[in-house]
Write a protein that holds these residues in place. Structure first.
Motif, PDB file in Angstrom:
ATOM      1  N   ALA A 252       8.147  -8.938  -1.243  1.00  0.00           N
ATOM      2  CA  ALA A 252       8.229  -9.912  -0.306  1.00  0.00           C
ATOM      3  C   ALA A 252       8.662 -11.192  -1.062  1.00  0.00           C
ATOM      4  CB  ALA A 252       7.086  -9.923   0.498  1.00  0.00           C
ATOM      5  N   PHE A 253       8.236 -11.330  -2.555  1.00  0.00           N
ATOM      6  CA  PHE A 253       8.533 -12.615  -3.098  1.00  0.00           C
ATOM      7  C   PHE A 253      10.116 -12.804  -3.396  1.00  0.00           C
ATOM      8  CE2 PHE A 253       3.963 -11.824  -4.622  1.00  0.00           C
ATOM      9  CZ  PHE A 253       3.328 -12.273  -3.480  1.00  0.00           C
ATOM     10  N   ILE A 254      10.681 -11.825  -3.148  1.00  0.00           N
ATOM     11  CA  ILE A 254      12.165 -12.066  -3.739  1.00  0.00           C
ATOM     12  C   ILE A 254      12.954 -11.576  -2.787  1.00  0.00           C
ATOM     13  CG2 ILE A 254      11.756 -12.012  -6.213  1.00  0.00           C
ATOM     14  CD1 ILE A 254      12.703  -8.943  -5.992  1.00  0.00           C
ATOM     15  N   SER A 255      12.543 -10.929  -1.521  1.00  0.00           N
ATOM     16  CA  SER A 255      13.429 -10.519  -0.504  1.00  0.00           C
ATOM     17  C   SER A 255      13.997 -11.606   0.096  1.00  0.00           C
ATOM     18  CB  SER A 255      12.596  -9.672   0.536  1.00  0.00           C
ATOM     19  OG  SER A 255      13.363  -9.073   1.478  1.00  0.00           O
ATOM     20  N   PRO A 256      15.417 -11.482   0.598  1.00  0.00           N
ATOM     21  CA  PRO A 256      16.002 -12.330   1.315  1.00  0.00           C
ATOM     22  C   PRO A 256      15.264 -12.779   2.704  1.00  0.00           C
ATOM     23  CG  PRO A 256      17.625 -10.961   0.764  1.00  0.00           C
ATOM     24  CD  PRO A 256      16.522 -10.361   0.238  1.00  0.00           C
ATOM     25  N   SER A 257      14.975 -11.597   3.467  1.00  0.00           N
ATOM     26  CA  SER A 257      14.167 -11.947   4.735  1.00  0.00           C
ATOM     27  C   SER A 257      12.739 -11.278   4.495  1.00  0.00           C
ATOM     28  CB  SER A 257      14.725 -11.039   5.763  1.00  0.00           C
ATOM     29  OG  SER A 257      16.113 -11.896   5.820  1.00  0.00           O
ATOM     30  N   VAL A 258      11.818 -11.857   5.304  1.00  0.00           N
ATOM     31  CA  VAL A 258      10.303 -11.285   5.056  1.00  0.00           C
ATOM     32  C   VAL A 258       9.938 -11.197   6.700  1.00  0.00           C
ATOM     33  CG1 VAL A 258       8.047 -11.820   4.438  1.00  0.00           C
ATOM     34  CG2 VAL A 258       9.968 -12.351   2.882  1.00  0.00           C
ATOM     35  N   LEU A 259       9.191 -10.143   6.998  1.00  0.00           N
ATOM     36  CA  LEU A 259       8.715 -10.031   8.317  1.00  0.00           C
ATOM     37  C   LEU A 259       7.246 -10.487   8.303  1.00  0.00           C
ATOM     38  CD1 LEU A 259       9.809  -6.339   9.480  1.00  0.00           C
ATOM     39  CD2 LEU A 259      10.915  -8.490   9.614  1.00  0.00           C
ATOM     40  N   LEU A 260       6.812 -11.377   9.242  1.00  0.00           N
ATOM     41  CA  LEU A 260       5.606 -12.024   9.239  1.00  0.00           C
ATOM     42  C   LEU A 260       4.644 -11.433  10.043  1.00  0.00           C
ATOM     43  CD1 LEU A 260       6.928 -15.696   8.728  1.00  0.00           C
ATOM     44  CD2 LEU A 260       6.436 -14.225   6.795  1.00  0.00           C
ATOM     45  N   THR A 261       3.930 -10.506   9.816  1.00  0.00           N
ATOM     46  CA  THR A 261       3.111  -9.686  10.729  1.00  0.00           C
ATOM     47  C   THR A 261       1.818 -10.193  10.647  1.00  0.00           C
ATOM     48  OG1 THR A 261       2.457  -7.733   9.338  1.00  0.00           O
ATOM     49  CG2 THR A 261       4.874  -7.656  10.259  1.00  0.00           C
ATOM     50  N   SER A 262       0.829  -9.506  11.558  1.00  0.00           N
ATOM     51  CA  SER A 262      -0.513  -9.882  11.500  1.00  0.00           C
ATOM     52  C   SER A 262      -1.262  -9.101  10.525  1.00  0.00           C
ATOM     53  CB  SER A 262      -0.998  -9.789  12.999  1.00  0.00           C
ATOM     54  OG  SER A 262      -1.198  -8.103  13.318  1.00  0.00           O
ATOM     55  N   THR A 263      -0.675  -8.431   9.866  1.00  0.00           N
ATOM     56  CA  THR A 263      -1.472  -7.597   8.746  1.00  0.00           C
ATOM     57  C   THR A 263      -1.068  -7.780   7.509  1.00  0.00           C
ATOM     58  OG1 THR A 263      -0.153  -5.620   9.219  1.00  0.00           O
ATOM     59  CG2 THR A 263      -2.128  -5.785  10.530  1.00  0.00           C
ATOM     60  N   SER A 264       0.321  -8.011   7.162  1.00  0.00           N
ATOM     61  CA  SER A 264       0.734  -8.308   5.995  1.00  0.00           C
ATOM     62  C   SER A 264       2.306  -8.983   6.148  1.00  0.00           C
ATOM     63  CB  SER A 264       0.989  -7.029   5.230  1.00  0.00           C
ATOM     64  OG  SER A 264       1.383  -7.389   3.775  1.00  0.00           O
ATOM     65  N   PHE A 265       2.950  -9.457   5.018  1.00  0.00           N
ATOM     66  CA  PHE A 265       4.360  -9.839   5.029  1.00  0.00           C
ATOM     67  C   PHE A 265       5.158  -8.787   4.496  1.00  0.00           C
ATOM     68  CE2 PHE A 265       2.551 -14.621   4.884  1.00  0.00           C
ATOM     69  CZ  PHE A 265       2.069 -14.410   6.319  1.00  0.00           C
ATOM     70  N   VAL A 266       6.063  -8.393   4.963  1.00  0.00           N
ATOM     71  CA  VAL A 266       6.962  -7.270   4.656  1.00  0.00           C
ATOM     72  C   VAL A 266       8.319  -7.554   4.339  1.00  0.00           C
ATOM     73  CG1 VAL A 266       7.571  -4.760   5.306  1.00  0.00           C
ATOM     74  CG2 VAL A 266       5.647  -5.812   5.997  1.00  0.00           C
ATOM     75  N   PRO A 267       8.795  -7.213   3.017  1.00  0.00           N
ATOM     76  CA  PRO A 267      10.177  -7.526   2.605  1.00  0.00           C
ATOM     77  C   PRO A 267      11.215  -6.754   3.712  1.00  0.00           C
ATOM     78  CG  PRO A 267       9.126  -6.137   1.063  1.00  0.00           C
ATOM     79  CD  PRO A 267       8.005  -6.544   2.146  1.00  0.00           C
ATOM     80  N   PHE A 268      12.172  -7.281   4.039  1.00  0.00           N
ATOM     81  CA  PHE A 268      13.131  -6.688   5.120  1.00  0.00           C
ATOM     82  C   PHE A 268      14.579  -7.018   4.759  1.00  0.00           C
ATOM     83  CE2 PHE A 268      15.377  -7.109   9.115  1.00  0.00           C
ATOM     84  CZ  PHE A 268      15.332  -5.862   9.526  1.00  0.00           C
ATOM     85  N   GLN A 269      15.417  -6.065   4.943  1.00  0.00           N
ATOM     86  CA  GLN A 269      16.918  -6.416   4.824  1.00  0.00           C
ATOM     87  C   GLN A 269      17.377  -5.456   6.210  1.00  0.00           C
ATOM     88  OE1 GLN A 269      17.600  -5.387   0.610  1.00  0.00           O
ATOM     89  NE2 GLN A 269      19.005  -7.263   0.640  1.00  0.00           N
TER      90      GLN A 269
END
Length: 321
Positions: A252-269
């Motif tokens: 998630a610290f380098i991913s172009p996109s991040v899903l901001l959820t109520s439990t965690s922040f998830v890397p996403f493409q």
């Protein structure tokens, strides 16, 4: 182009999401962020527009005493929010040459601020936004001194008290600007996440039965399903206050996109669609029960010295424009 500096104070260990906050600063290269902290920072991870200065809480108290002629008595760093309207004077040497100064929290991620705070807005208003998690002021001596100019709100008493008055928000400095009829700009173009809800629910803009917040290529977006269609709106930033977010996947610290959820922040493409929104728009009941349990305990805080005392007398004080 206006030169803008945003001041951040942080004492104690940083949170998991601190690196994501720093990533969102890079997108706003036309802003300088000045971080004063007692923590050692890995300089290789710091964006070019983040300037870090080592400062202990005791050194800050002495600076407050020397520059504001106030003897601080607080024991909790949360109390520093009451000093934010005085940052123009408190950090005057560091702010030389800037057209605007401001303050912000770190429990947020910025989108592209220039999409929302334009040169026209900066030319027309002395203060931008009135929620305490991000506010800008024109760097002018009159504006910098305004916090202590009110006939109705005693800033010195607020700052010398150990209690927290939420002076940096609607009920404090915003009211003083109204008292002097000084133009302020505020547009609900942010996602201010309600701290007491199980799922990500905004306290200030429209919510949808199914929605998902995404930091996507430097932009904050609210995706939602409306009338059977996947739609989105761009926002200036998202503020996820009072949540203990754990980042399980460090991509998630380098991913172009991040899903901001109520439990965690998830890397996403990929593409955000209705199925993705439904999958990740889930309530965090652990947070919900912990939050409401803490609220019950805080109601008993007068019997405990572990909680920063909140004085709400200022909240009932409203000045008519």
């Amino acid at each position: 182009m206006k030169k803008i500096a945003v001041i951040v104070l942080w004492f104690g260990p940083v949170r998991d999401y601190f690196k994501l906050w720093m990533r969102s600063l890079e997108v706003n290269g036309d802003y300088d962020f000045l971080l004063f902290t007692d923590q050692e920072m890995d300089r290789s991870t710091i964006p070019k527009n983040l300037k870090v200065e080592k400062l202990t809480l005791e050194d800050l108290k002495e600076t407050i005493h020397q520059r504001l002629h106030i003897r601080p008595t607080f024991r909790f760093s949360y109390k520093l929010c009451d000093f934010r309207p005085a940052f123009g004077e408190l950090f005057e040497p560091q702010l030389a040459g800037y057209d605007f100064w401001g303050y912000c929290d770190v429990d947020l991620m910025f989108g592209k601020l220039s999409h929302f705070i334009t040169d026209d807005i900066l030319s027309s208003y002395e203060k931008i936004f009135n929620r305490g998690h991000f506010t800008l002021f024109r760097n002018d001596s009159r504006i910098n001194q305004l916090y202590r100019s009110s006939r109705l709100i005693d800033a010195q008493s607020i700052m010398e008290s150990p209690a927290c008055f939420i002076f940096d928000e609607w009920h404090g400095i915003h009211q003083i600007f109204k008292e002097f009829n000084i133009p302020q700009y505020h547009e609900e173009c942010i996602a201010d996440i309600h701290p007491n809800k199980a799922r990500y629910t905004c306290s200030n803009i429209e919510n949808y039965a199914k929605q998902l917040f995404v930091w996507e290529d430097g932009l904050v977006k609210q995706y939602f399903i409306h009338e059977g269609q996947t739609r989105h709106r761009e926002l200036a930033y998202i503020h996820f206050q009072k949540r203990k977010i754990r980042i399980h996947n460090t991509r998630a610290f380098i991913s172009p996109s991040v899903l901001l959820t109520s439990t965690s922040f998830v890397p996403f493409q990929g593409t955000v669609d209705a199925d993705l929104i439904r999958k990740h728009d889930r309530p965090n009941y652990i947070h919900y029960f912990q939050r409401h349990s803490n609220r019950a305990l805080n109601a008993l805080s007068k019997f405990s010295k572990k909680t920063a005392p909140i004085d709400r007398s200022l909240i009932s004080k409203t000045i008519k424009a």
